[in-house]
Design an enzyme around this catalytic site. Structure first.
Site, PDB file in Angstrom:
ATOM      1  N   ARG A  10       0.829  -1.208   0.000  1.00  0.00           N
ATOM      2  CA  ARG A  10       0.000   0.000   0.000  1.00  0.00           C
ATOM      3  C   ARG A  10       0.866   1.263   0.000  1.00  0.00           C
ATOM      4  O   ARG A  10       0.908   2.007  -0.985  1.00  0.00           O
ATOM      5  CB  ARG A  10      -0.943  -0.019   1.218  1.00  0.00           C
ATOM      6  CG  ARG A  10      -2.039   1.007   1.186  1.00  0.00           C
ATOM      7  CD  ARG A  10      -1.630   2.396   1.599  1.00  0.00           C
ATOM      8  NE  ARG A  10      -1.096   2.484   2.947  1.00  0.00           N
ATOM      9  CZ  ARG A  10      -0.529   3.579   3.427  1.00  0.00           C
ATOM     10  NH1 ARG A  10      -0.399   4.670   2.685  1.00  0.00           N
ATOM     11  NH2 ARG A  10      -0.039   3.601   4.659  1.00  0.00           N
ATOM     12  N   ASP A  11       1.595   1.477   1.057  1.00  0.00           N
ATOM     13  CA  ASP A  11       2.341   2.743   1.176  1.00  0.00           C
ATOM     14  C   ASP A  11       3.452   2.793   0.137  1.00  0.00           C
ATOM     15  O   ASP A  11       3.790   3.862  -0.386  1.00  0.00           O
ATOM     16  CB  ASP A  11       2.935   2.851   2.588  1.00  0.00           C
ATOM     17  CG  ASP A  11       3.154   4.293   3.021  1.00  0.00           C
ATOM     18  OD1 ASP A  11       3.164   5.178   2.153  1.00  0.00           O
ATOM     19  OD2 ASP A  11       3.333   4.528   4.230  1.00  0.00           O
ATOM     20  N   HIS A 202       5.037   4.598  12.670  1.00  0.00           N
ATOM     21  CA  HIS A 202       5.057   4.502  11.192  1.00  0.00           C
ATOM     22  C   HIS A 202       6.099   5.514  10.702  1.00  0.00           C
ATOM     23  O   HIS A 202       5.795   6.681  10.487  1.00  0.00           O
ATOM     24  CB  HIS A 202       3.658   4.829  10.678  1.00  0.00           C
ATOM     25  CG  HIS A 202       3.487   4.785   9.199  1.00  0.00           C
ATOM     26  ND1 HIS A 202       2.863   3.741   8.534  1.00  0.00           N
ATOM     27  CD2 HIS A 202       3.830   5.673   8.230  1.00  0.00           C
ATOM     28  CE1 HIS A 202       2.830   3.996   7.243  1.00  0.00           C
ATOM     29  NE2 HIS A 202       3.408   5.166   7.026  1.00  0.00           N
ATOM     30  N   HIS A 204       8.903   6.981   8.171  1.00  0.00           N
ATOM     31  CA  HIS A 204       9.524   7.032   6.843  1.00  0.00           C
ATOM     32  C   HIS A 204      11.002   7.369   7.047  1.00  0.00           C
ATOM     33  O   HIS A 204      11.397   7.923   8.079  1.00  0.00           O
ATOM     34  CB  HIS A 204       8.799   8.058   5.957  1.00  0.00           C
ATOM     35  CG  HIS A 204       7.488   7.517   5.452  1.00  0.00           C
ATOM     36  ND1 HIS A 204       7.340   6.978   4.196  1.00  0.00           N
ATOM     37  CD2 HIS A 204       6.277   7.392   6.049  1.00  0.00           C
ATOM     38  CE1 HIS A 204       6.095   6.554   4.036  1.00  0.00           C
ATOM     39  NE2 HIS A 204       5.422   6.797   5.157  1.00  0.00           N
ATOM     40  N   CYS A 235       4.655   9.317   0.175  1.00  0.00           N
ATOM     41  CA  CYS A 235       3.286   9.818   0.053  1.00  0.00           C
ATOM     42  C   CYS A 235       3.262  10.773  -1.126  1.00  0.00           C
ATOM     43  O   CYS A 235       3.993  11.760  -1.134  1.00  0.00           O
ATOM     44  CB  CYS A 235       2.843  10.528   1.330  1.00  0.00           C
ATOM     45  SG  CYS A 235       1.209  11.278   1.170  1.00  0.00           S
ATOM     46  N   ASN A 244       9.201   3.883   3.528  1.00  0.00           N
ATOM     47  CA  ASN A 244       9.068   3.501   4.937  1.00  0.00           C
ATOM     48  C   ASN A 244      10.353   2.827   5.403  1.00  0.00           C
ATOM     49  O   ASN A 244      11.166   2.377   4.598  1.00  0.00           O
ATOM     50  CB  ASN A 244       7.940   2.466   5.090  1.00  0.00           C
ATOM     51  CG  ASN A 244       6.590   3.026   4.764  1.00  0.00           C
ATOM     52  OD1 ASN A 244       6.195   3.097   3.615  1.00  0.00           O
ATOM     53  ND2 ASN A 244       5.873   3.436   5.788  1.00  0.00           N
TER      54      ASN A 244
HETATM   55  P1  HMG Z   1     -12.658  14.245  -3.737  1.00  0.00           P
HETATM   56  O1  HMG Z   1     -12.332  14.570  -5.154  1.00  0.00           O
HETATM   57  O2  HMG Z   1     -12.797  15.369  -2.753  1.00  0.00           O
HETATM   58  O3  HMG Z   1     -13.950  13.305  -3.677  1.00  0.00           O
HETATM   59  O4  HMG Z   1     -11.554  13.225  -3.227  1.00  0.00           O
HETATM   60  P2  HMG Z   1     -15.493  13.660  -3.697  1.00  0.00           P
HETATM   61  O5  HMG Z   1     -16.081  13.165  -2.422  1.00  0.00           O
HETATM   62  O6  HMG Z   1     -15.716  15.092  -4.099  1.00  0.00           O
HETATM   63  O7  HMG Z   1     -15.997  12.732  -4.903  1.00  0.00           O
HETATM   64  C1  HMG Z   1     -15.557  12.933  -6.237  1.00  0.00           C
HETATM   65  C2  HMG Z   1     -15.748  11.654  -7.027  1.00  0.00           C
HETATM   66  O8  HMG Z   1     -14.892  10.654  -6.476  1.00  0.00           O
HETATM   67  C3  HMG Z   1     -17.164  11.091  -6.966  1.00  0.00           C
HETATM   68  O9  HMG Z   1     -17.410  10.426  -8.218  1.00  0.00           O
HETATM   69  C4  HMG Z   1     -17.069  10.018  -5.895  1.00  0.00           C
HETATM   70  O10 HMG Z   1     -17.993   8.954  -6.036  1.00  0.00           O
HETATM   71  C5  HMG Z   1     -15.664   9.482  -6.148  1.00  0.00           C
HETATM   72  P3  HMG Z   1     -18.324  11.127  -9.338  1.00  0.00           P
HETATM   73  O11 HMG Z   1     -19.636  11.373  -8.641  1.00  0.00           O
HETATM   74  O12 HMG Z   1     -17.617  12.405  -9.692  1.00  0.00           O
HETATM   75  O13 HMG Z   1     -18.323  10.102 -10.417  1.00  0.00           O
HETATM   76  N1  HMG Z   1     -15.089   8.882  -4.942  1.00  0.00           N
HETATM   77  C6  HMG Z   1     -14.516   7.671  -4.905  1.00  0.00           C
HETATM   78  N2  HMG Z   1     -14.319   6.744  -5.848  1.00  0.00           N
HETATM   79  C7  HMG Z   1     -13.697   5.599  -5.438  1.00  0.00           C
HETATM   80  N3  HMG Z   1     -13.311   5.372  -4.187  1.00  0.00           N
HETATM   81  C8  HMG Z   1     -13.493   6.278  -3.216  1.00  0.00           C
HETATM   82  C9  HMG Z   1     -14.119   7.495  -3.572  1.00  0.00           C
HETATM   83  N4  HMG Z   1     -14.445   8.601  -2.870  1.00  0.00           N
HETATM   84  C10 HMG Z   1     -15.028   9.441  -3.709  1.00  0.00           C
HETATM   85  N5  HMG Z   1     -13.092   6.030  -1.967  1.00  0.00           N
HETATM   86  C11 HMG Z   1     -10.813  11.470  -1.779  1.00  0.00           C
HETATM   87  C12 HMG Z   1     -11.577  12.775  -1.885  1.00  0.00           C
HETATM   88  C13 HMG Z   1     -10.641  11.155  -0.319  1.00  0.00           C
HETATM   89  C14 HMG Z   1     -11.612  10.359  -2.474  1.00  0.00           C
HETATM   90  C15 HMG Z   1      -9.443  11.649  -2.482  1.00  0.00           C
HETATM   91  O14 HMG Z   1      -8.827  12.787  -1.948  1.00  0.00           O
HETATM   92  C16 HMG Z   1      -8.531  10.470  -2.309  1.00  0.00           C
HETATM   93  O15 HMG Z   1      -8.799   9.379  -2.821  1.00  0.00           O
HETATM   94  N6  HMG Z   1      -7.397  10.656  -1.595  1.00  0.00           N
HETATM   95  C17 HMG Z   1      -6.466   9.602  -1.310  1.00  0.00           C
HETATM   96  C18 HMG Z   1      -5.088  10.128  -1.117  1.00  0.00           C
HETATM   97  C19 HMG Z   1      -4.181   9.016  -0.658  1.00  0.00           C
HETATM   98  O16 HMG Z   1      -4.445   7.848  -0.826  1.00  0.00           O
HETATM   99  N7  HMG Z   1      -3.027   9.419  -0.087  1.00  0.00           N
HETATM  100  C20 HMG Z   1      -2.037   8.518   0.387  1.00  0.00           C
HETATM  101  C21 HMG Z   1      -2.486   7.735   1.591  1.00  0.00           C
HETATM  102  S1  HMG Z   1      -2.190   8.547   3.127  1.00  0.00           S
HETATM  103  C22 HMG Z   1      -0.544   8.195   3.494  1.00  0.00           C
HETATM  104  O17 HMG Z   1       0.174   7.683   2.676  1.00  0.00           O
HETATM  105  C23 HMG Z   1      -0.022   8.446   4.876  1.00  0.00           C
HETATM  106  C24 HMG Z   1       0.153   7.174   5.701  1.00  0.00           C
HETATM  107  O18 HMG Z   1       1.032   6.264   5.072  1.00  0.00           O
HETATM  108  C25 HMG Z   1       0.699   7.525   7.095  1.00  0.00           C
HETATM  109  C26 HMG Z   1       1.931   8.402   7.022  1.00  0.00           C
HETATM  110  O19 HMG Z   1       2.938   8.047   6.389  1.00  0.00           O
HETATM  111  O20 HMG Z   1       1.858   9.478   7.631  1.00  0.00           O
HETATM  112  C27 HMG Z   1      -1.187   6.449   5.915  1.00  0.00           C
HETATM  113 MG    MG Z   2       3.211   6.336   5.173  1.00  0.00          MG
END
Ligand code: HMG
Ligand code: MG
Length: 297
Positions: A10-11, A202, A204, A235, A244
């Site tokens: 995932r990450d 967690h 990095h 990220c 990580n």
């Molecule tokens: P948005 O554009 O604000 O979404 O994104 P929305 O609610 O306005 O919806 C827009 C469209 O997206 C709609 O479709 C929804 O149905 C669809 P439309 O009506 O236009 O056809 N939609 C989805 N489709 C599939 N799956 C979903 C989903 N949600 C809405 N879940 C959103 C908001 C949260 C979806 C977006 O910002 C996003 O996907 N972000 C993910 C970013 C990400 O994955 N970042 C990395 C992970 S975090 C990380 O790595 C840190 C961590 O490792 C810890 C650390 O290291 O600190 C965990």
């Molecule tokens: Mg991370």
């Protein structure tokens, strides 16, 4: 006993532009399980436009072999993500937000207050579907946009998440800026309000401090650490963030310190070697480099 949550699929892969075919991801997962890892975060049910390399989340989770004592986890950003995760019958879900407003907005397009409201709803729904929920708090030790993050802010968010029913909170050093002293100070502050058994580390490895930070976290009473095979990771919404802590390096340190992990290092390295070939680049784990060099001699 140290619980290792393997987050590479995932990450790690969320940060890669190369799409790894689902069948190869399944092979990697089988290899990680064969090496002895039991807690595997395998993908994210996020918007595929935001994280294209994980766009096969639904297919991947439904293709996974069921193995005794192995749990599969996935990130869910909202209700839609949870619905997809439940349809794929994932074992456990992880909700996530940042301790700093700007990173939260860039990462999930919401304010922290809105994210908390959404996480409360998603956690309640997941628990009613009999799924365990982990929480991630990112940018705990520093934000790429805002710099320092206050202890108070992290404590308040952690307390809220626990009150929603998450069983564990993984503290993210998203951009790998933490140092051991800072980790110790943050954990001591948090420990006054939040049970240490509910916290995970967690880290990095941007500045090469992830292993040292993990060591200190263990000394302070944490017993769960996240890592990724080969040291994959980053990220996409945190510029400059490196991978990580490498699982190989963590296993080497723990075993050398007399902590039995049940993980076979050479089997683990073999999985990283396979992924390196797919990504066509060396992965950063130091132990992996040593393994590859030794195999050539
Ligand atoms: P948005 O554009 O604000 O979404 O994104 P929305 O609610 O306005 O919806 C827009 C469209 O997206 C709609 O479709 C929804 O149905 C669809 P439309 O009506 O236009 O056809 N939609 C989805 N489709 C599939 N799956 C979903 C989903 N949600 C809405 N879940 C959103 C908001 C949260 C979806 C977006 O910002 C996003 O996907 N972000 C993910 C970013 C990400 O994955 N970042 C990395 C992970 S975090 C990380 O790595 C840190 C961590 O490792 C810890 C650390 O290291 O600190 C965990
Ligand atoms: Mg991370």
């Amino acid at each position: 006993m140290v619980k290792i949550v393997e987050v590479g699929l995932r990450d790690g892969l969320q940060n890669e532009s190369t799409f790894i075919p689902t069948e190869i991801k399944v092979e990697c997962i089988q290899g990680l399980i064969a090496a002895g890892l039991k807690h595997l975060e395998v993908t994210s049910f996020v918007h595929p436009k935001w994280i294209p390399s994980l766009r096969d989340a639904d297919k991947l989770v439904t293709s996974l072999p069921r193995v005794h004592e192995v749990s599969y986890r996935a990130l869910v950003p909202n209700r839609r993500g949870l619905e997809r995760a439940l349809a794929a019958d994932i074992d456990e879900v992880a909700v996530f937000l940042s301790a700093s407003e700007t990173h939260n907005k860039k990462n999930i397009n919401q304010s922290i207050a809105d994210s908390l409201t959404s996480m409360q709803e998603v956690t309640a729904l997941a628990i009613s579907a009999k799924k365990k929920v982990r929480g991630y708090v990112s940018t705990v030790f520093g934000c790429p946009y805002e710099g320092k993050v206050s202890h108070r802010q992290v404590i308040e968010i952690c307390e809220r998440l626990l009150s929603y029913g998450v069983y564990e909170i993984s503290l993210g050093d998203t951009i790998g800026v933490a140092t051991p002293k800072q980790v110790k100070q943050m954990l001591r502050s948090l420990g006054e309000y939040v049970p240490m058994r509910t916290l995970a580390g967690h880290f990095h490895d941007t500045h090469g401090t992830a292993l040292a930070n993990s060591y200190v976290a263990l000394e302070e009473g944490i017993s769960t650490l996240d890592s990724s095979f080969g040291g994959l990771g980053g990220c996409p919404y945190a510029p400059g963030a490196a991978g990580n802590m490498a699982t190989e390096d963590l296993i080497y340190m723990l075993e050398g310190n007399g902590v039995s992990t049940g993980v076979n290092l050479s089997n683990l390295c073999a999985v990283s070697v396979k992924l390196q070939e797919w990504l066509q680049k060396p992965l950063p784990s130091r132990v992996l480099h040593h393994y590859v060099a030794a195999a050539k001699r």
